[in-house]
Write an enzyme that holds these catalytic residues in place. Sequence first.
Site, PDB file in Angstrom:
ATOM      1  CG  HIS A 372      56.130  -6.697  17.185  1.00  0.00           C
ATOM      2  ND1 HIS A 372      55.290  -7.047  18.215  1.00  0.00           N
ATOM      3  CD2 HIS A 372      57.106  -7.653  17.161  1.00  0.00           C
ATOM      4  CE1 HIS A 372      55.730  -8.165  18.782  1.00  0.00           C
ATOM      5  NE2 HIS A 372      56.828  -8.542  18.167  1.00  0.00           N
ATOM      6  CB  SER A 373      59.057  -5.851  19.733  1.00  0.00           C
ATOM      7  OG  SER A 373      60.021  -6.184  20.687  1.00  0.00           O
ATOM      8  CE1 TYR A 374      65.777  -1.313  20.669  1.00  0.00           C
ATOM      9  CE2 TYR A 374      65.601  -0.428  18.446  1.00  0.00           C
ATOM     10  CZ  TYR A 374      66.213  -0.445  19.686  1.00  0.00           C
ATOM     11  OH  TYR A 374      67.258   0.409  19.940  1.00  0.00           O
ATOM     12  N   GLY A 376      58.387  -0.015  18.305  1.00  0.00           N
ATOM     13  CA  GLY A 376      57.759   1.051  19.083  1.00  0.00           C
ATOM     14  C   GLY A 376      58.779   2.028  19.618  1.00  0.00           C
ATOM     15  CB  THR A 400      51.962  -5.236  18.632  1.00  0.00           C
ATOM     16  OG1 THR A 400      53.103  -5.222  17.776  1.00  0.00           O
ATOM     17  CG2 THR A 400      50.741  -4.835  17.827  1.00  0.00           C
TER      18      THR A 400
END
Length: 496
Positions: A372-374, A376, A400
């Site tokens: 999720h977010s960072y 990734g 995500t």
Amino acid sequence: MSLASADRANEERGEPAARTTLISPRPLSPGPSSTAGTNSATTPRLFPDCGRRRRRVRNDVSVSCGPRKCNSNLVGARIPRGKVLTTARGSSTGELEGHASSRLPPQPCSWGQSSDLLSRIDLDELMKKDEPPLDFPDTLEGFEYAFNEKGQLRHIKTGEPFVFNYREDLHRWNQKRYEALGEIITKYVYDLLEKDCNLKKIFIPVDATESEPKSFIFMSEDALTNPQKLMVLIHGSGVVRAGQWARKLIINEDLDSGTQIPFIKRAMDEGYGVIVLNPNENCIEVEKPKTHVQSSSDSSDEPVEKRERKDKVSKETKKRRDFYEKYRNPQREKEMMQLYIRENGSPEEHTVYVWDHFIAKSAAENVFFVAHSYGGLAFVELMIQREADVKSKVTAVALTDSVHNVWHQEAGKTIREWMRENCCNWVSSSEPLDTSVESMLPDCPRVSAGTDRHELTSWKSLPSIFRFFTEASEAKTSSLRLAGTRRSHRLKPEEL
């Protein structure tokens, strides 16, 4: 025509009243020195007819003058929103100093004036009145909150959701209270991972000494031995820790939307091993030791009188600085220093470390990531540093609302091609779940997570992610079978 007559005539026609020139060091009067082109005969005095009636000035400031003199301080004047206005105490002519149209320079407040003002303030009483002590409970029960059967945080007595503005107009205190509750939530989720999800806490670095700073991750019993499937979970940046997607959701919504627990339980039900990363646990904080600074004048060859004068000035400066620091930040917190964890000093380092020491050594034929977010971005960095290993072991990656950028991270062409085939990014969007969303980056497909809230993208896309992993696993199995069939056809009978 007089100004008052002109105002009345304009108002009868629906036009605004004549505007009055406000700023002048002294009352204007006609004379040969008047500016060319200015009709001084019609230029009004600032406060005509003082004491007899209320006068409208500039259509937006109403001023009442006393009956005997017109040195109005403008105290109590009606000031519309958006106007820049400061009072002109002691002005003999009542000018509107500080107005947006003023050409007079602002008058700075000297140290002596501000110091004299603050010296009359009882700081101890001010602190008691304006900000209560920053001492908060260390348990949910102490806060009088608990999670109900739906996983919602509710007040024990009233049943109401969490209230951030517990004390009005005390934002700093409310924020500190929220952060203290957040630390309790973090420990609460850790307990759920161990007790409800049956995960084990594994400390890292794996060869850490007793005294050095350490972090930890969580793993299922079969994380390294499961021959089929392994799921790896990576949260985003900020205050969240292992097992969380968003602290805000845990406190204001529920445990299901804010934690990774629904992913963990479903993964274990479907036969996955599980590893939960903790990429934000990069250091430990300890109180900074107080250092004694020796005065440079002790070893100086300067005359005694000169040293005494310098010391007096230095002490006075320090006294003033401490005074203002105490006034600005009444409850000065302890000075802390950070001790970074070896080989885990950043989310990217942590992800690579866990890959090298755990994921790469697992027996699973198919490894899946949910980032999720960072998280990734951390996964893309892992690919850049361990490209061949990742390609050989990872079957699919669910991102995500990832904040990665293949250009800024300088991901090569082969990485971008692999991501197009094996990754999918569920992004925040008002479109229905799984609706294709156009991407400006040539890395992986983007689809809607079914919500336009960044923090909810993982929770909302959960069923689609597991379906994506199942399809990727089946496609890989079919591909391997097809490759094996083709190879067997190429072999001679005696080689079968």
